[in-house]
Design a protein around this motif. Structure first.
Motif, PDB file in Angstrom:
ATOM      1  N   GLN A  79       0.894  -1.172  -0.185  1.00  6.48           N
ATOM      2  CA  GLN A  79      -0.004   0.206   0.074  1.00  6.48           C
ATOM      3  C   GLN A  79       0.883   1.244  -0.089  1.00  6.48           C
ATOM      4  O   GLN A  79       1.243   1.779   0.988  1.00  6.48           O
ATOM      5  CB  GLN A  79      -0.826  -0.094   1.402  1.00  6.48           C
ATOM      6  N   HIS A  87      -2.377   4.979  -1.309  1.00  3.49           N
ATOM      7  CA  HIS A  87      -3.525   4.043  -0.333  1.00  3.49           C
ATOM      8  C   HIS A  87      -3.706   4.626   0.842  1.00  3.49           C
ATOM      9  O   HIS A  87      -4.378   4.230   1.447  1.00  3.49           O
ATOM     10  CB  HIS A  87      -2.886   2.516  -0.130  1.00  3.49           C
ATOM     11  N   GLY A 112      -6.177   1.947  -3.993  1.00  2.00           N
ATOM     12  CA  GLY A 112      -5.157   3.193  -4.692  1.00  2.00           C
ATOM     13  C   GLY A 112      -5.792   4.249  -5.369  1.00  2.00           C
ATOM     14  O   GLY A 112      -6.752   3.703  -6.235  1.00  2.00           O
TER      15      GLY A 112
END
Length: 93
Positions: free
Chosen positions: A8, A26, A55
């Motif tokens: 992420q 993210h 995202g």
């Protein structure tokens, strides 16, 4: 598909030729800030992509990208802030 914390990412891309930066993130807090900027500055900021896995990608002016170290306070400034905090706490009681 669930991404791990390491996957992420937040990626900021820009080059010397263009005036905009691409921000892929993210990070929920950063996404909220960027979405608010898209609403308040629609001519300058826009959401360009949603990867459907959490995202988001945004285009913002390159001059908005800043790296700011924490402010270094002198001992005198720290003392003033401590005094202000103490007075505020006493006033709330």
């Amino acid at each position: 598909m669930t991404l791990t914390k390491v996957e992420q990412e937040t990626i900021v891309l820009f080059n010397e030729a263009e005036a905009t930066a691409s921000v892929y993130t993210h990070n929920a807090a950063l996404q909220r800030i960027l979405l608010e900027l898209c609403q308040s500055h629609p001519a300058q900021a826009s959401r360009t992509e949603d990867n459907r896995h959490g995202g988001l990608t945004f285009e913002i002016p390159k001059k908005w990208v800043k790296i700011a170290p924490p402010r270094a306070l002198s001992e005198a400034q720290k003392k003033v802030l401590e005094d202000m905090n103490r007075r505020n706490q006493e006033r709330r009681k």
